[in-house]
Design a protein around this motif. Structure first.
Motif, PDB file in Angstrom:
ATOM      1  N   UNK A   1      10.682  11.817  -1.925  1.00 47.78           N
ATOM      2  CA  UNK A   1       9.701  10.742  -1.804  1.00 47.78           C
ATOM      3  C   UNK A   1       9.725  10.095  -0.422  1.00 47.78           C
ATOM      4  N   UNK A   2      10.873  10.134   0.259  1.00 46.25           N
ATOM      5  CA  UNK A   2      10.945   9.613   1.624  1.00 46.25           C
ATOM      6  C   UNK A   2      10.035  10.417   2.537  1.00 46.25           C
ATOM      7  N   UNK A   3      10.013  11.743   2.346  1.00 46.73           N
ATOM      8  CA  UNK A   3       9.100  12.585   3.127  1.00 46.73           C
ATOM      9  C   UNK A   3       7.652  12.216   2.841  1.00 46.73           C
ATOM     10  N   UNK A   4       7.322  11.991   1.566  1.00 50.07           N
ATOM     11  CA  UNK A   4       5.970  11.588   1.190  1.00 50.07           C
ATOM     12  C   UNK A   4       5.626  10.233   1.794  1.00 50.07           C
ATOM     13  N   UNK A   5       6.621   9.344   1.820  1.00 44.51           N
ATOM     14  CA  UNK A   5       6.404   8.000   2.359  1.00 44.51           C
ATOM     15  C   UNK A   5       6.131   8.048   3.860  1.00 44.51           C
TER      16      UNK A   5
ATOM     17  N   UNK B   1       0.829  -1.211   0.000  1.00 40.16           N
ATOM     18  CA  UNK B   1       0.000   0.000   0.000  1.00 40.16           C
ATOM     19  C   UNK B   1       0.859   1.254   0.000  1.00 40.16           C
ATOM     20  N   UNK B   2       1.888   1.267   0.841  1.00 39.10           N
ATOM     21  CA  UNK B   2       2.742   2.450   0.934  1.00 39.10           C
ATOM     22  C   UNK B   2       3.745   2.507  -0.216  1.00 39.10           C
TER      23      UNK B   2
ATOM     24  N   UNK C   1      10.876  15.039  10.904  1.00 42.17           N
ATOM     25  CA  UNK C   1      11.582  16.109  10.187  1.00 42.17           C
ATOM     26  C   UNK C   1      13.081  15.846  10.154  1.00 42.17           C
ATOM     27  N   UNK C   2      13.625  15.371  11.259  1.00 44.68           N
ATOM     28  CA  UNK C   2      15.057  15.070  11.329  1.00 44.68           C
ATOM     29  C   UNK C   2      15.404  13.909  10.393  1.00 44.68           C
ATOM     30  N   UNK C   3      14.551  12.885  10.355  1.00 43.28           N
ATOM     31  CA  UNK C   3      14.790  11.744   9.465  1.00 43.28           C
ATOM     32  C   UNK C   3      14.796  12.196   8.012  1.00 43.28           C
ATOM     33  N   UNK C   4      13.835  13.042   7.653  1.00 39.07           N
ATOM     34  CA  UNK C   4      13.752  13.528   6.269  1.00 39.07           C
ATOM     35  C   UNK C   4      14.991  14.340   5.914  1.00 39.07           C
TER      36      UNK C   4
END
Length: 363
Positions: free
Chosen positions: A296-300, A237-238, A340-343
């Motif tokens: 796309x990581x932020x979107x994910x 799904x993701x 936010x830090x991960x992104x």
């Protein structure tokens, strides 16, 4: 003649060294610059999150306003320091952040850092599995579409890509559950593992929270199979949400490089079409894909909130939804800051990888 050649060799090697140093120095400066940009990025996000969370009042009033008497509410606000000037609260919050203190949740009185470490592994595992799905589907279908440009296969794949990124992730999740869990009954509809597997994880002395790794630590293939079966639908799904973007990126960039001058030159030398696609056109097309991957990581991670809620996958997204419903803004603030830090870090890594593949990115 040989003497002059020998004399010229050291001078050529000396001349080559500064060039290599300049390249390594430029790459080093690029990495340092990109890394330092993380600091103001995170600072700005922390500031925005702090003041937005306070826009509706203090966190205690938001979370407990209807469950405490006015006197008890004011006492709790005073004890927590939320009646002080907002700028003082902000400076204190920055000081606590510098010491790794993200506060304590209001609804269940747990340190926010404990929530992040307990549920962060679940979100990380889901994001990695979804990224694998996105890359596999995006790269394979994108290359097929580029190879069969303007043919029936290309048209079908482009429609599929549009459906992937246009379909809401929660709707896709419900559809997958309906088909594979309700109608076919081949995959579980919720959770990260069965109760029996959860009990097996209790045996571990140092669990990682990543169930696939923990199952490998146990050495029990039944537990591993159970964990993977539970992960299939959430990861699909993701992952398909991002795969749609990757399909179009791969197709567009492979077609662009496939028709470039140096590929035409290789074609004129008799290089096969298969080799042109796999060796000459593929690597240059990879740069934009890697660059966009950071966004796309932020979107994910944003999609993880709905995905985890749909499949009751108890990660940061699931907990964020829970704390939002409870209006526990202290917990919400901590989770949003970690995301936010991960992104920011993920974008830094993507920039470095892109620079390693293509040195032109550094300048």
């Amino acid at each position: 003649m040989s003497t002059s050649t020998a004399a010229a060799a050291p001078s050529e090697s000396k001349a080559a060294k500064p060039k290599a140093n300049r390249l390594s120095g430029g790459f080093f400066r690029f990495i340092v610059t990109r890394f330092l940009l993380i600091i103001p990025t995170v600072f700005i996000l922390v500031t925005i999150v702090f003041f937005v969370m306070r826009a509706t009042g203090d966190p205690i009033s938001a979370a407990m306003g209807g469950r405490l008497t006015p006197e008890e509410l004011q006492r709790r606000i005073h004890e927590a320091g939320y009646d002080r000037p907002l700028i003082v609260q902000y400076l204190d919050y920055l000081g606590d952040l510098a010491h790794g203190d993200l506060g304590t949740t209001l609804t269940d009185n747990q340190p926010v850092i404990t929530i992040l470490t307990r549920y962060g592994a679940a979100t990380l595992e889901l994001a990695l599995l979804a990224l694998i799905v996105a890359l596999l589907v995006g790269i394979v279908f994108g290359r097929i579409a580029a190879k069969h440009r303007d043919q029936a296969a290309d048209a079908g794949i482009r429609v599929f890509a549009i459906l992937c990124y246009a379909t809401p992730v929660f709707f896709l999740g419900l559809l997958l559950k309906l088909v594979f869990s309700v109608w076919m009954g081949v995959l579980p509809s919720s959770g990260r593992s069965s109760l029996a597997s959860e009990m097996q994880f209790e045996r571990l002395i140092s669990p990682t929270g990543l169930y696939i790794i923990d199952a490998l630590q146990l050495g029990d293939m039944t537990v591993l199979a159970d964990v993977l079966r539970h992960a299939v639908l959430p990861a699909l799904a993701l992952g398909l949400l991002t795969a749609g973007v990757f399909i179009r990126l791969v197709r567009t960039n492979v077609i662009s490089t496939y028709n470039s001058g140096y590929v035409e030159a290789a074609r004129s030398r008799g290089v096969s079409e298969k080799r042109l696609l796999s060796k000459h056109a593929w690597r240059p097309a990879l740069i934009p894909i890697i660059t966009v991957m950071g966004m796309q990581i932020a979107l994910m991670l944003a999609g993880a909130v709905l995905t985890e809620t749909t499949f009751e996958w108890k990660g940061l997204g699931f907990m964020l939804s829970t704390y939002l419903k409870a209006r526990d803004f202290v917990a919400v603030q901590g989770i949003v800051i970690l995301i936010a830090l991960i992104v920011a870090v993920a974008n830094f890594i993507v920039d470095v990888v892109a620079a390693l593949i293509d040195p032109r990115v550094r300048y």
